[in-house]
Design a protein around this motif. Structure first.
Motif, PDB file in Angstrom:
ATOM      1  N   ALA A  13       0.852  -1.183   0.071  1.00  0.00           N
ATOM      2  CA  ALA A  13      -0.060   0.174   0.027  1.00  0.00           C
ATOM      3  C   ALA A  13       0.670   1.348   0.008  1.00  0.00           C
ATOM      4  CB  ALA A  13      -0.770   0.135   1.305  1.00  0.00           C
ATOM      5  N   THR A  14       0.467   2.186  -0.908  1.00  0.00           N
ATOM      6  CA  THR A  14       1.086   3.356  -0.705  1.00  0.00           C
ATOM      7  C   THR A  14       0.134   4.666  -1.050  1.00  0.00           C
ATOM      8  OG1 THR A  14       1.350   3.687  -3.319  1.00  0.00           O
ATOM      9  CG2 THR A  14       2.745   2.235  -2.397  1.00  0.00           C
ATOM     10  N   PRO A  15       0.510   5.997  -0.823  1.00  0.00           N
ATOM     11  CA  PRO A  15      -0.318   7.031  -1.028  1.00  0.00           C
ATOM     12  C   PRO A  15      -1.021   7.082  -2.379  1.00  0.00           C
ATOM     13  CG  PRO A  15       1.520   7.792   0.071  1.00  0.00           C
ATOM     14  CD  PRO A  15       1.857   6.414  -0.422  1.00  0.00           C
ATOM     15  N   HIS A  16      -0.496   6.413  -3.511  1.00  0.00           N
ATOM     16  CA  HIS A  16      -1.055   6.643  -4.716  1.00  0.00           C
ATOM     17  C   HIS A  16      -1.649   5.486  -5.210  1.00  0.00           C
ATOM     18  CE1 HIS A  16       0.882  10.341  -5.365  1.00  0.00           C
ATOM     19  NE2 HIS A  16       2.198  10.162  -5.334  1.00  0.00           N
ATOM     20  N   GLY A  17      -1.791   4.090  -4.605  1.00  0.00           N
ATOM     21  CA  GLY A  17      -2.335   3.085  -4.929  1.00  0.00           C
ATOM     22  C   GLY A  17      -1.724   1.882  -4.260  1.00  0.00           C
ATOM     23  N   GLU A  18      -2.120   0.726  -4.880  1.00  0.00           N
ATOM     24  CA  GLU A  18      -1.637  -0.458  -4.295  1.00  0.00           C
ATOM     25  C   GLU A  18      -0.852  -1.362  -5.491  1.00  0.00           C
ATOM     26  OE1 GLU A  18      -5.009  -1.808  -1.249  1.00  0.00           O
ATOM     27  OE2 GLU A  18      -5.332  -2.423  -3.304  1.00  0.00           O
ATOM     28  N   LEU A  19       0.199  -2.073  -5.125  1.00  0.00           N
ATOM     29  CA  LEU A  19       0.919  -2.959  -5.948  1.00  0.00           C
ATOM     30  C   LEU A  19       0.585  -4.317  -5.470  1.00  0.00           C
ATOM     31  CD1 LEU A  19       4.408  -0.980  -5.463  1.00  0.00           C
ATOM     32  CD2 LEU A  19       2.433  -0.732  -7.239  1.00  0.00           C
ATOM     33  N   LEU A  20       0.351  -5.090  -6.407  1.00  0.00           N
ATOM     34  CA  LEU A  20       0.216  -6.668  -6.350  1.00  0.00           C
ATOM     35  C   LEU A  20       1.168  -7.404  -7.105  1.00  0.00           C
ATOM     36  CD1 LEU A  20      -2.733  -4.970  -6.197  1.00  0.00           C
ATOM     37  CD2 LEU A  20      -3.474  -7.101  -5.918  1.00  0.00           C
ATOM     38  N   PRO A  21       2.178  -7.797  -6.145  1.00  0.00           N
ATOM     39  CA  PRO A  21       3.211  -8.736  -7.023  1.00  0.00           C
ATOM     40  C   PRO A  21       2.872 -10.160  -7.440  1.00  0.00           C
ATOM     41  CG  PRO A  21       3.671  -8.739  -4.889  1.00  0.00           C
ATOM     42  CD  PRO A  21       2.585  -7.679  -5.134  1.00  0.00           C
ATOM     43  N   VAL A  22       3.361 -10.651  -8.541  1.00  0.00           N
ATOM     44  CA  VAL A  22       3.177 -11.687  -9.153  1.00  0.00           C
ATOM     45  C   VAL A  22       4.516 -12.726  -8.912  1.00  0.00           C
ATOM     46  CG1 VAL A  22       2.093 -13.080 -10.971  1.00  0.00           C
ATOM     47  CG2 VAL A  22       1.337 -10.887 -10.459  1.00  0.00           C
ATOM     48  N   GLY A  23       4.699 -13.400  -7.795  1.00  0.00           N
ATOM     49  CA  GLY A  23       5.952 -14.160  -7.719  1.00  0.00           C
ATOM     50  C   GLY A  23       7.059 -13.543  -7.903  1.00  0.00           C
ATOM     51  N   THR A  24       7.481 -12.365  -7.403  1.00  0.00           N
ATOM     52  CA  THR A  24       8.510 -11.493  -8.072  1.00  0.00           C
ATOM     53  C   THR A  24       9.315 -10.959  -7.062  1.00  0.00           C
ATOM     54  OG1 THR A  24       8.510  -9.546  -9.157  1.00  0.00           O
ATOM     55  CG2 THR A  24       7.059  -9.546  -7.430  1.00  0.00           C
ATOM     56  N   ARG A  25      10.528 -10.217  -7.483  1.00  0.00           N
ATOM     57  CA  ARG A  25      11.280  -9.672  -6.631  1.00  0.00           C
ATOM     58  C   ARG A  25      11.400  -8.135  -7.401  1.00  0.00           C
ATOM     59  NH1 ARG A  25      17.130  -8.403  -7.444  1.00  0.00           N
ATOM     60  NH2 ARG A  25      18.188  -7.715  -5.445  1.00  0.00           N
ATOM     61  N   PHE A  26      11.094  -7.092  -6.633  1.00  0.00           N
ATOM     62  CA  PHE A  26      10.836  -5.784  -6.980  1.00  0.00           C
ATOM     63  C   PHE A  26      11.067  -4.690  -6.026  1.00  0.00           C
ATOM     64  CE2 PHE A  26       6.978  -7.123  -4.907  1.00  0.00           C
ATOM     65  CZ  PHE A  26       6.586  -5.738  -4.323  1.00  0.00           C
ATOM     66  N   SER A  27      11.421  -3.597  -6.338  1.00  0.00           N
ATOM     67  CA  SER A  27      11.631  -2.397  -5.328  1.00  0.00           C
ATOM     68  C   SER A  27      10.519  -1.366  -5.616  1.00  0.00           C
ATOM     69  CB  SER A  27      13.057  -1.917  -5.735  1.00  0.00           C
ATOM     70  OG  SER A  27      13.181  -1.210  -6.843  1.00  0.00           O
ATOM     71  N   VAL A  28      10.236  -0.655  -4.262  1.00  0.00           N
ATOM     72  CA  VAL A  28       9.366   0.443  -4.657  1.00  0.00           C
ATOM     73  C   VAL A  28      10.102   1.824  -3.737  1.00  0.00           C
ATOM     74  CG1 VAL A  28       6.878   1.287  -3.863  1.00  0.00           C
ATOM     75  CG2 VAL A  28       7.511  -1.053  -4.066  1.00  0.00           C
ATOM     76  N   ARG A  29       9.877   2.722  -4.498  1.00  0.00           N
ATOM     77  CA  ARG A  29      10.788   4.167  -3.965  1.00  0.00           C
ATOM     78  C   ARG A  29       9.740   5.172  -3.842  1.00  0.00           C
ATOM     79  NH1 ARG A  29      16.593   5.605  -5.006  1.00  0.00           N
ATOM     80  NH2 ARG A  29      16.385   7.826  -5.334  1.00  0.00           N
ATOM     81  N   ARG A  69       8.165   5.330  -7.514  1.00  0.00           N
ATOM     82  CA  ARG A  69       8.738   4.232  -8.639  1.00  0.00           C
ATOM     83  C   ARG A  69       8.718   2.950  -8.003  1.00  0.00           C
ATOM     84  NH1 ARG A  69      13.903   6.421 -11.764  1.00  0.00           N
ATOM     85  NH2 ARG A  69      12.153   7.432 -12.657  1.00  0.00           N
ATOM     86  N   VAL A  70       8.265   1.981  -9.177  1.00  0.00           N
ATOM     87  CA  VAL A  70       8.217   0.658  -9.048  1.00  0.00           C
ATOM     88  C   VAL A  70       9.485   0.001  -9.993  1.00  0.00           C
ATOM     89  CG1 VAL A  70       7.065  -1.620  -8.972  1.00  0.00           C
ATOM     90  CG2 VAL A  70       6.016   0.838  -8.315  1.00  0.00           C
ATOM     91  N   ALA A  71      10.082  -0.812  -9.734  1.00  0.00           N
ATOM     92  CA  ALA A  71      11.002  -1.427 -10.561  1.00  0.00           C
ATOM     93  C   ALA A  71      10.967  -3.052 -10.442  1.00  0.00           C
ATOM     94  CB  ALA A  71      12.683  -1.131 -10.143  1.00  0.00           C
ATOM     95  N   VAL A  72      10.970  -3.634 -11.292  1.00  0.00           N
ATOM     96  CA  VAL A  72      10.513  -5.180 -11.111  1.00  0.00           C
ATOM     97  C   VAL A  72      12.052  -5.891 -11.772  1.00  0.00           C
ATOM     98  CG1 VAL A  72       9.111  -6.997 -11.764  1.00  0.00           C
ATOM     99  CG2 VAL A  72       8.240  -4.851 -11.616  1.00  0.00           C
ATOM    100  N   PHE A  73      12.582  -6.722 -10.867  1.00  0.00           N
ATOM    101  CA  PHE A  73      13.799  -7.483 -11.245  1.00  0.00           C
ATOM    102  C   PHE A  73      13.488  -8.882 -11.743  1.00  0.00           C
ATOM    103  CE2 PHE A  73      15.018  -3.987  -8.662  1.00  0.00           C
ATOM    104  CZ  PHE A  73      15.917  -3.362  -9.269  1.00  0.00           C
ATOM    105  N   GLU A  74      12.267  -9.382 -11.101  1.00  0.00           N
ATOM    106  CA  GLU A  74      11.949 -10.878 -11.517  1.00  0.00           C
ATOM    107  C   GLU A  74      10.560 -10.934 -11.360  1.00  0.00           C
ATOM    108  OE1 GLU A  74      13.773 -13.565  -8.758  1.00  0.00           O
ATOM    109  OE2 GLU A  74      15.535 -12.965  -9.025  1.00  0.00           O
ATOM    110  N   GLY A  75       9.750 -11.577 -12.241  1.00  0.00           N
ATOM    111  CA  GLY A  75       8.346 -11.802 -12.053  1.00  0.00           C
ATOM    112  C   GLY A  75       7.507 -10.630 -12.714  1.00  0.00           C
ATOM    113  N   ALA A  76       6.575 -10.244 -11.900  1.00  0.00           N
ATOM    114  CA  ALA A  76       5.632  -8.923 -12.510  1.00  0.00           C
ATOM    115  C   ALA A  76       4.868  -8.381 -11.383  1.00  0.00           C
ATOM    116  CB  ALA A  76       4.563  -9.416 -13.658  1.00  0.00           C
TER     117      ALA A  76
END
Length: 340
Positions: free
Chosen positions: A192-208, A218-225
């Motif tokens: 959860a963030t002030p701008h909305g929600e992120l739902l990962p799908v079996g993944t490795r990712f960063s949120v900034r 900013r969302v950056a996806v390194f694996e999955g989606a």
């Protein structure tokens, strides 16, 4: 007459305080630690005398620091560290005590600049109360109950809430890396963030999230989606591995190719490829206590290389060797890069 002599102790239970006033008091306590001049003390005295609430906030913060110093005086260093860690654990069980302990700890152990960073805006006060938070230059790995690996970058704060229906993280500020684990019960994982929600799908990712609420996250996806769901009901967009995107509550920017070294901070490195010097310094400043600035005259110089985040002075010395710049130290915690 010295204005400070006119101040009298106030009752400790003289009423609640405006969080903005608490932030101002913390700012003054921190400022006097690195600018203990007559002018600074006089300005602080003027602020304290301007309103009874100012003086109460000042006394409460200094009382917390004195209590902490008294409770640890005469103890061996390892014992002090253990005591403070126990206090931190207790504070997480009581959010009110958590605020007191973090203020007292931040203002009495030489890391007061961290307190200044977190308190310079009342909007950031929830960061002090978050389930997991890091100070300036600190990174932390946390394994969640489901096996998910959470890494917090410098100056970051996250709340964690797992229940029977979902696994939920709330990012208050900073940057996190998440490597999700499968859940036997099939509970969705939500950021959860002030701008909305992120739902990962079996993944490795960063949120900034580094700026005010109106600025993109900013969302950056390194694996999955990762699925991005804007807060104001726009269409959900899936971001795939190797891409990144900025989004707000209303819009999602088209995906871009993931920049090289975007996850290097997890390993304590800052990787730059033709990065403008002012951007490089702004990034380094997040990991270094104090004030680090770049003179506009050299802001456009480009930086390429890999640099250790845990040794800011060494990085500045490296820049002096490869660029026509010099680091001017007014104090250890006040540095400006200028043209050589």
């Amino acid at each position: 007459m010295n204005p400070s002599r006119a101040f009298k102790p106030l009752a400790p239970d003289a009423g609640p305080l405006d969080p903005k006033v608490v932030a101002q008091a913390a700012e003054w306590v921190v400022r006097l630690q690195y600018d203990d001049t007559l002018a600074a003390r006089q300005n602080c005295d003027a602020w304290r005398a301007a309103d009874p609430g100012h003086e109460l906030a000042w006394q409460r913060l200094n009382m917390l620091g004195q209590d902490l110093r008294n409770s640890t005086r005469g103890m061996a260093a390892p014992q002090v560290a253990t005591t403070l860690e126990q206090a931190r654990d207790a504070s997480r069980r009581s959010r009110r005590n958590g605020l007191k302990w973090m203020l007292g700890l931040g203002l009495t152990t030489g890391i007061a600049w961290q307190g200044r960073t977190l308190l310079n805006d009342a909007r950031l006060l929830p960061s002090l109360l978050a389930d997991q938070h890091t100070g300036t230059g600190e990174r932390r790995n946390v394994t969640l109950k489901d096996g998910t690996l959470l890494t917090l970058n410098t100056r970051s704060a996250v709340d964690i809430a797992f229940d029977a229906h979902q696994r939920r993280l709330t990012l208050h500020t900073g940057e996190i890396m998440v490597s999700t684990a499968p859940d036997p019960g099939g509970r969705p994982f939500v950021i959860a963030t002030p701008h909305g929600e992120l739902l990962p799908v079996g993944t490795r990712f960063s949120v900034r999230r580094l700026a005010e609420d109106g600025h993109p996250i900013r969302v950056a996806v390194f694996e999955g989606a990762v699925d991005i769901r804007p807060r104001h009901g726009g269409p959900t967009r899936r971001l795939h591995a190797g891409t990144q995107s900025d989004f707000t509550a209303d819009t999602i920017q088209p995906p871009e190719t993931l920049r090289s070294g975007g996850d290097a901070w997890v390993r304590g490195m800052l990787v730059a490829s033709r990065m403008p010097l002012d951007q490089f310094i702004a990034e380094l400043a997040r990991h270094r206590p104090g004030l680090l600035r770049c003179d506009p005259a050299v802001a456009g110089l480009q930086v390429t290389g890999a640099f250790p985040l845990d040794d800011g002075d060494r990085v500045l010395a490296m820049l002096e060797q490869v660029l026509p710049v010099r680091a001017e130290y007014r104090t250890r915690y006040w540095v400006t890069l200028t043209r050589r």
